[in-house]
Design a protein around this motif. Structure first.
Motif, PDB file in Angstrom:
ATOM      1  N   SER A 144     -12.389 -74.696 -83.671  1.00  0.00           N
ATOM      2  CA  SER A 144     -11.022 -74.496 -83.175  1.00  0.00           C
ATOM      3  C   SER A 144     -10.222 -73.799 -84.260  1.00  0.00           C
ATOM      4  O   SER A 144      -9.035 -74.029 -84.470  1.00  0.00           O
ATOM      5  N   GLY A 145     -10.902 -72.888 -84.990  1.00  0.00           N
ATOM      6  CA  GLY A 145     -10.335 -72.207 -86.150  1.00  0.00           C
ATOM      7  C   GLY A 145     -11.405 -72.123 -87.220  1.00  0.00           C
ATOM      8  O   GLY A 145     -12.495 -71.601 -86.989  1.00  0.00           O
ATOM      9  N   ALA A 146     -11.110 -72.652 -88.385  1.00  0.00           N
ATOM     10  CA  ALA A 146     -12.082 -72.675 -89.482  1.00  0.00           C
ATOM     11  C   ALA A 146     -12.981 -73.893 -89.321  1.00  0.00           C
ATOM     12  O   ALA A 146     -13.039 -74.797 -90.150  1.00  0.00           O
ATOM     13  N   GLY A 147     -13.730 -73.915 -88.226  1.00  0.00           N
ATOM     14  CA  GLY A 147     -14.614 -75.029 -87.940  1.00  0.00           C
ATOM     15  C   GLY A 147     -14.280 -75.655 -86.605  1.00  0.00           C
ATOM     16  O   GLY A 147     -13.228 -75.414 -86.014  1.00  0.00           O
ATOM     17  N   TYR A 148     -15.211 -76.462 -86.122  1.00  0.00           N
ATOM     18  CA  TYR A 148     -15.099 -77.102 -84.812  1.00  0.00           C
ATOM     19  C   TYR A 148     -14.408 -78.456 -84.978  1.00  0.00           C
ATOM     20  O   TYR A 148     -14.867 -79.304 -85.746  1.00  0.00           O
ATOM     21  N   THR A 149     -13.320 -78.648 -84.233  1.00  0.00           N
ATOM     22  CA  THR A 149     -12.590 -79.906 -84.352  1.00  0.00           C
ATOM     23  C   THR A 149     -11.745 -80.127 -83.108  1.00  0.00           C
ATOM     24  O   THR A 149     -11.522 -79.217 -82.313  1.00  0.00           O
ATOM     25  N   TYR A 150     -11.289 -81.367 -82.927  1.00  0.00           N
ATOM     26  CA  TYR A 150     -10.322 -81.712 -81.884  1.00  0.00           C
ATOM     27  C   TYR A 150      -9.003 -82.002 -82.584  1.00  0.00           C
ATOM     28  O   TYR A 150      -8.811 -83.076 -83.163  1.00  0.00           O
ATOM     29  N   GLY A 151      -8.076 -81.040 -82.527  1.00  0.00           N
ATOM     30  CA  GLY A 151      -6.829 -81.178 -83.277  1.00  0.00           C
ATOM     31  C   GLY A 151      -6.037 -82.405 -82.900  1.00  0.00           C
ATOM     32  O   GLY A 151      -5.380 -83.027 -83.742  1.00  0.00           O
ATOM     33  N   ASP A 152      -6.098 -82.806 -81.610  1.00  0.00           N
ATOM     34  CA  ASP A 152      -5.309 -83.949 -81.176  1.00  0.00           C
ATOM     35  C   ASP A 152      -5.884 -85.280 -81.630  1.00  0.00           C
ATOM     36  O   ASP A 152      -5.261 -86.326 -81.443  1.00  0.00           O
ATOM     37  N   SER A 153      -7.087 -85.277 -82.242  1.00  0.00           N
ATOM     38  CA  SER A 153      -7.663 -86.503 -82.790  1.00  0.00           C
ATOM     39  C   SER A 153      -7.423 -86.642 -84.295  1.00  0.00           C
ATOM     40  O   SER A 153      -7.766 -87.665 -84.882  1.00  0.00           O
ATOM     41  N   TRP A 154      -6.875 -85.609 -84.917  1.00  0.00           N
ATOM     42  CA  TRP A 154      -6.599 -85.681 -86.350  1.00  0.00           C
ATOM     43  C   TRP A 154      -5.406 -86.606 -86.618  1.00  0.00           C
ATOM     44  O   TRP A 154      -4.485 -86.701 -85.783  1.00  0.00           O
ATOM     45  N   PRO A 155      -5.377 -87.242 -87.769  1.00  0.00           N
ATOM     46  CA  PRO A 155      -4.132 -87.900 -88.194  1.00  0.00           C
ATOM     47  C   PRO A 155      -3.033 -86.848 -88.288  1.00  0.00           C
ATOM     48  O   PRO A 155      -3.241 -85.765 -88.841  1.00  0.00           O
ATOM     49  N   LYS A 156      -1.870 -87.145 -87.745  1.00  0.00           N
ATOM     50  CA  LYS A 156      -0.810 -86.140 -87.677  1.00  0.00           C
ATOM     51  C   LYS A 156      -0.424 -85.608 -89.051  1.00  0.00           C
ATOM     52  O   LYS A 156      -0.064 -84.435 -89.188  1.00  0.00           O
ATOM     53  N   ASP A 157      -0.500 -86.455 -90.062  1.00  0.00           N
ATOM     54  CA  ASP A 157      -0.070 -86.025 -91.393  1.00  0.00           C
ATOM     55  C   ASP A 157      -1.143 -85.243 -92.128  1.00  0.00           C
ATOM     56  O   ASP A 157      -0.933 -84.832 -93.270  1.00  0.00           O
ATOM     57  N   GLN A 158      -2.318 -85.032 -91.480  1.00  0.00           N
ATOM     58  CA  GLN A 158      -3.411 -84.326 -92.150  1.00  0.00           C
ATOM     59  C   GLN A 158      -3.800 -83.022 -91.465  1.00  0.00           C
ATOM     60  O   GLN A 158      -4.521 -82.214 -92.043  1.00  0.00           O
TER      61      GLN A 158
END
Length: 714
Positions: free
Chosen positions: A550-564
């Motif tokens: 989802s950019g620089a690697g595969y990730t689910y942005g909505d599962s990240w800690p908001k502050d990170q």
């Protein structure tokens, strides 16, 4: 096509080989295809000759967090702001070993040797299949082929401190042995290989562990973590199954209609009498229409021999385990096992000598194909790919399913690294493992890079090539009251896809005939610049590179800690700015049985703040989501499963639904549809056929123009 200034590729010492055939595909689901066929272009000529292979002895032990351990590694450097390490420039002459005729045991020995050699200076390139040879003419270095690839062990003997021996009865010791070998400057080998190549056995893992992955990886974490790099984690399967040559399958049952809604669920009786080999019979379930991705789903199986039930099980239970011979291409869910596309699963049943009637009852649904053979169709071998990278970087290797008890163990490991660390490789349990694994990594701020079949990372990282590019200029086209369609091949976050199957698709003669987008990862700037250079240099005016999930690697942005999350989007901004990628294809956290949720505002705000973007395409099949004037325009993708005819029919139905029967958009103005293309089952020829079959009021455009026009409707 982005604007990029590229030098001419350097000449290779070998001529351009003929086009190569792809490897067998396991599945057309998101990740599981083993693909083939590639190519690349090099850049400026390299300087400095490599030292003689005999000039250096084994590297001394030692190291620090984030560096290399069990050996000094002057070729490998971790630069601030980079997600992957950089390697020194490869030697002016790269030795090439062709492993295509070797089994997995010999490949494991050579790939771990490659990691040892290339962490001092990248100078060893290995061919696992035709796709790897395709890149060689484009490498900006002279190549010298080793006549007998196993002779490389003797050639580089002074780089090797010894061998770490694994235990095939406890296969996860292969991963443990690789981690130990990296720290001790050794290769991974069987006892027979160590003896044959006169290697001192410095660690013998045979008989030391039960076949208990959790215990083996607990040992690795407790005893090897402190001397492993903390800047990358690696997840690799210890073994995989390999097809046995010459096995003949007999088809006994096939669903001849295209069924994707479980409407044909029922029990089918298959007569196996006459199919039994030497006291055993193998039953394979595969997809009768592999292009659809709706293969067999098995709910229940019962084997009857001479009137007596000898097997009775539901998939995913302990009762099934006794009979499941090879389930590596399948998934289980809610009491069923299924396999789509090129995947299959195989059961083995023992049958007493002299049995006169053998049959199996299969409760099946969807597009099934049942075949049998009396000969063992696959064998188990060590999984060797990408281990050169793990050796070169001294990364800890695990293979922990990300759910259940092992998920807790995996979480503990993820908690040991900083936000923005890469987890490279893949997950156990395939699709289920993907969803739960990426989500678990995301909640810990860890970025996933699918890399398990990526070859030659330790040498491709050291071959420089120009990858800097500028985004295309804004489109000045007029927005008309019509349907605008952009079509995008997925999977480009997957570096093994970029190295392998994407090149095969890229070489299709139909590429460039109609507009099509290609997802690709900007991380190739570090781990495969020659690959990225090739796609940039050879793109036509009808090819547009899009940043994969989802950019620089595969990730689910909505599962990240908001502050990170800014850690990820800032990294994405840096990589995308350098490589000219200003459209992102993104994922949100999947919800079983539901459309993917829309990325929330706080995620989009992080992208808007840190990445220069024309827009984001998101997998959710909802169509337009954001307002055209949003800080980051967000559109959902349209993705009907199936071939060209199915895609066209559902696309035209969607247009009619959105615009109304009279063809006029109820809201007035143009209609925008972002179509996703299944990269494992479609080719550019299929895209061309689709585009040329569409009515004139559907205009197919590249993603840059698509978002420029969409923004202009604000």
């Amino acid at each position: 096509m982005m604007t990029v200034d590229l030098p001419r590729p350097a000449l290779s010492s070998r001529p351009d080989p003929a086009a190569t055939a792809p490897s067998a595909s396991r599945s057309f689901t998101r990740r599981t295809a083993l693909a083939g066929g590639i190519g690349a272009a090099g850049a400026a000529a390299l300087s400095m000759s490599a030292p003689s292979a005999d000039a250096a002895g084994p590297a001394p032990a030692g190291g620090h967090h984030g560096g290399h351990h069990g050996g000094s590694a002057p070729a490998v450097h971790w630069e601030r702001g980079r997600l992957f390490p950089t390697f020194d420039r490869a030697a002016s002459t790269v030795r090439v070993g062709d492993m295509r005729k070797l089994d997995g045991f010999d490949r494991l020995l050579l790939i771990t040797l490659q990691g040892l050699v290339n962490r001092e200076r990248p100078e060893l390139y290995l061919i696992a299949d035709d796709v790897d040879e395709t890149w060689i003419p484009d490498l900006p270095a002279r190549t010298r082929y080793e006549k007998h690839p196993l002779d490389l062990v003797g050639r580089f003997r002074r780089r090797i401190s010894g061998a770490v021996v694994y235990d095939m009865d406890a296969p996860d010791t292969i991963n443990l042995a690789t981690t130990i070998a990296a720290q001790r400057g050794a290769v991974v080998a069987t006892a027979d290989q160590a003896s044959e190549h006169h290697l001192k056995v410095i660690e013998d893992l045979r008989g030391r562990f039960d076949d208990d992955p959790a215990a083996i990886y607990a040992y690795a974490t407790d005893h090897l973590w402190e001397k492993s790099t903390h800047k990358v984690l690696v997840g690799l399967p210890p073994t995989h199954t390999v097809e046995v040559d010459g096995v003949e399958w007999t088809e006994l049952l096939r669903e001849k209609e295209r069924v994707t809604d479980s409407s044909n669920l029922g029990t089918q009786t298959v007569d196996l009498t006459g199919q039994v080999g030497d006291g055993e019979v193998f039953v394979r379930l595969s997809d009768s229409f592999p292009e659809d991705g709706w293969g067999p789903a098995l709910h229940h199986a019962t084997l009857t021999v001479d009137g007596e039930q000898t097997a009775d099980f539901v998939p995913g239970t302990d009762a099934e385990a006794e009979f499941l011979f090879d389930g590596s291409g399948s998934q289980t869910k809610d009491g069923l096992r299924f396999a789509d596309g090129g995947s299959s699963f195989i059961y083995r049943f023992e049958v007493p000598a002299g049995a006169s009637a053998v049959s199996i009852d299969l409760e099946l649904e969807n597009e099934y194909l049942v075949s049998t053979t009396g000969t063992a169709p696959t064998r188990v071998e060590p999984f060797s790919s990408f281990r050169d990278f793990a050796i070169a970087t001294s990364a800890l290797i695990t293979w922990l399913p990300p759910s259940g008890d092992s998920g807790s163990q995996f979480s503990e490991l993820l908690a040991k690294v900083d936000p923005g660390t890469v987890y490279a490789g893949w997950f156990a349990n395939d699709v289920d493992g993907e969803w739960s694994g990426v989500e678990l990594c995301s909640t810990h701020g860890v970025i996933v890079v699918a890399a398990d079949y990526y070859m030659n990372a330790s040498v491709l990282s050291g071959i420089p090539a120009t990858t800097r590019a500028r985004p295309t200029k804004p489109s000045r086209g007029r927005v008309n009251d019509r349907t605008y369609l952009t079509l995008t091949f997925g999977e480009g976050d997957n570096i093994q896809f970029c190295e392998r199957h994407m090149r095969e698709l890229w070489d299709d003669p139909a590429r460039g005939s109609v507009p099509m987008n290609w997802t690709i990862t900007p991380l190739l700037e570090d781990i495969g610049p020659a690959l990225l250079h090739h796609f940039q240099r050879t793109a036509t005016e009808n090819d547009f590179l899009v940043c994969g999930p989802s950019g620089a690697g595969y990730t689910y942005g909505d599962s990240w800690p908001k502050d990170q999350l800014d850690v990820f989007t800032k990294a994405s901004g840096r990589y995308q700015s350098r490589t000219g990628l200003d459209v992102v294809y993104a994922y949100s956290t999947p919800e079983s049985g539901k459309p993917s949720p829309t990325l929330p505002d706080w995620v989009l705000e992080s992208y808007a703040k840190n990445v220069e973007l024309r827009g984001i395409m998101q997998t959710d099949e909802k169509g337009a989501i954001s307002d055209p004037g949003a800080a980051v325009p967000l559109l959902g993708t349209f993705y009907p499963a199936g071939g060209v005819d199915t895609y066209r029919e559902e696309l035209l139905a969607k247009i009619e639904e959105e615009r109304g029967a009279d063809g006029a958009d109820e809201k007035g103005g143009p209609l925008f549809i972002a179509g996703l293309i299944n990269a494992w089952s479609w080719t550019p020829s299929d895209v061309k056929e689709l585009v040329e079959s569409l009515p004139e009021d559907v205009e197919v455009v590249l993603a840059d123009e698509f978002f420029d026009l969409f923004a202009r409707t604000a």
